[in-house]
Design a protein around this motif. Structure first.
Motif, short mmCIF file in Angstrom:
data_model
loop_
_atom_site.label_atom_id
_atom_site.label_comp_id
_atom_site.label_asym_id
_atom_site.label_seq_id
_atom_site.Cartn_x
_atom_site.Cartn_y
_atom_site.Cartn_z
N GLY A 79 -9.99 -35.95 -48.53
CA GLY A 79 -9.97 -34.79 -49.42
C GLY A 79 -9.22 -34.95 -50.72
N ILE A 80 -8.84 -36.19 -51.07
CA ILE A 80 -8.13 -36.43 -52.33
C ILE A 80 -9.02 -37.29 -53.22
CG2 ILE A 80 -6.06 -37.35 -53.43
CD1 ILE A 80 -4.64 -37.03 -50.74
N ALA A 81 -9.67 -36.68 -54.18
CA ALA A 81 -10.59 -37.39 -55.07
C ALA A 81 -9.97 -37.55 -56.46
CB ALA A 81 -11.92 -36.66 -55.16
N LEU A 82 -9.81 -38.78 -56.91
CA LEU A 82 -9.27 -39.06 -58.23
C LEU A 82 -10.33 -39.71 -59.10
CD1 LEU A 82 -5.80 -40.60 -57.20
CD2 LEU A 82 -6.27 -38.24 -57.85
N ASP A 83 -10.28 -39.43 -60.39
CA ASP A 83 -11.24 -40.09 -61.28
C ASP A 83 -10.83 -41.55 -61.44
OD1 ASP A 83 -9.44 -40.51 -63.61
OD2 ASP A 83 -9.50 -38.34 -63.77
N PRO A 84 -11.69 -42.40 -62.00
CA PRO A 84 -11.40 -43.84 -62.08
C PRO A 84 -10.08 -44.18 -62.76
CG PRO A 84 -13.70 -43.45 -62.55
CD PRO A 84 -13.07 -42.10 -62.45
N VAL A 85 -9.78 -43.53 -63.89
CA VAL A 85 -8.53 -43.85 -64.60
C VAL A 85 -7.32 -43.45 -63.77
CG1 VAL A 85 -7.14 -43.36 -66.65
CG2 VAL A 85 -9.61 -43.69 -66.88
N ALA A 86 -7.35 -42.26 -63.20
CA ALA A 86 -6.24 -41.81 -62.36
C ALA A 86 -6.06 -42.71 -61.14
CB ALA A 86 -6.46 -40.36 -61.93
N SER A 87 -7.17 -43.15 -60.57
CA SER A 87 -7.10 -44.06 -59.42
C SER A 87 -6.45 -45.38 -59.80
CB SER A 87 -8.51 -44.31 -58.87
OG SER A 87 -9.09 -43.13 -58.38
N ALA A 88 -6.86 -45.91 -60.95
CA ALA A 88 -6.30 -47.19 -61.41
C ALA A 88 -4.81 -47.06 -61.68
CB ALA A 88 -7.03 -47.66 -62.66
N ILE A 89 -4.40 -45.98 -62.36
CA ILE A 89 -2.98 -45.78 -62.67
C ILE A 89 -2.17 -45.61 -61.39
CG2 ILE A 89 -1.34 -44.14 -63.66
CD1 ILE A 89 -3.29 -43.72 -65.96
#
Length: 216
Positions: A79-89
């Motif tokens: 249930g925790i979805a992050l966009d690509p940039v947020a995931s990378a950071i």
């Protein structure tokens, strides 16, 4: 090769900014988290020491690529979805913090114990002594290793391409696929990484000279 470089220049500009952004934000957040972990590692509380040891063991003992894929593809399953940039950071921050914590810890422990005794004799408590006396010296001692970690982090941002972040490596791959000139594009991007890291090396050398002998 110059013609290809000029053709890819608009994409390279935005990709370079993304690479710098990923590096800067991850290093800043990783330094804050790493310092907290370093304090936990030298804490007198066994629970904090145990937590910090496990954190460092896990994040230093597993590949960054695996961690990044877990953040991007694994977290949505709970249930925790992050966009690509947020995931990378997020992945870069957690990974770099494990190494930076050891850099900071080593710097703090390298400060002569007499400094602690002198601070305590002046009536300073633990945290006042840490803030005013120990930490400034420890951070100066840690400059070479922290600088090396920042340089490594810049290169680590290339893995963000695996979660669709459009940074330098992904642009090289995209342009290479469109033109079938992979060699030239990856050489170009390699030179850009090298230039960035040479600038950071010069900055690190300057800081070492600037603070040399001030606390040591």
């Amino acid at each position: 090769m110059i013609e290809l470089f000029l053709r890819a220049l608009p994409m390279l500009k935005s990709a370079l900014l993304m690479t710098i952004w990923l590096s800067a934000v991850s290093f800043l957040l990783g330094s804050i988290l790493g310092l907290l972990i370093a304090f936990s590692r030298i804490s007198r509380f066994p629970v904090l020491r145990g937590f910090a040891f496990c954190y460092v063991s896990i994040f230093r003992g597993t590949p960054l690529l695996v961690q990044m894929l877990l953040v991007y593809f694994g977290l949505p399953t709970i249930g925790i979805a992050l966009d690509p940039v947020a995931s990378a950071i997020t992945a870069l921050t957690l990974f770099s913090a494990s190494y930076l914590s050891e850099n900071f810890r080593a710097g703090i422990l390298a400060v002569d114990k007499g400094q602690w005794e002198a601070a305590m004799s002046m009536g300073m408590g633990y945290w006042v002594s840490m803030k005013r006396i120990i930490l400034p010296q420890g951070l100066v001692i840690a400059i070479p290793t922290v600088g090396s970690r920042l340089i490594a982090l810049v290169k680590d941002t290339s893995l963000a391409s695996t979660v669709t972040v459009v940074e330098l490596t992904r642009v090289a791959d995209q342009v290479g696929a469109a033109t079938f000139r992979y060699m030239e594009m990856f050489l170009t991007v390699g030179v850009i990484y090298w230039v960035i890291n040479q600038m950071l090396t010069i900055l690190q050398t300057y800081l070492e000279g600037r603070f040399a002998g001030r606390y040591l």
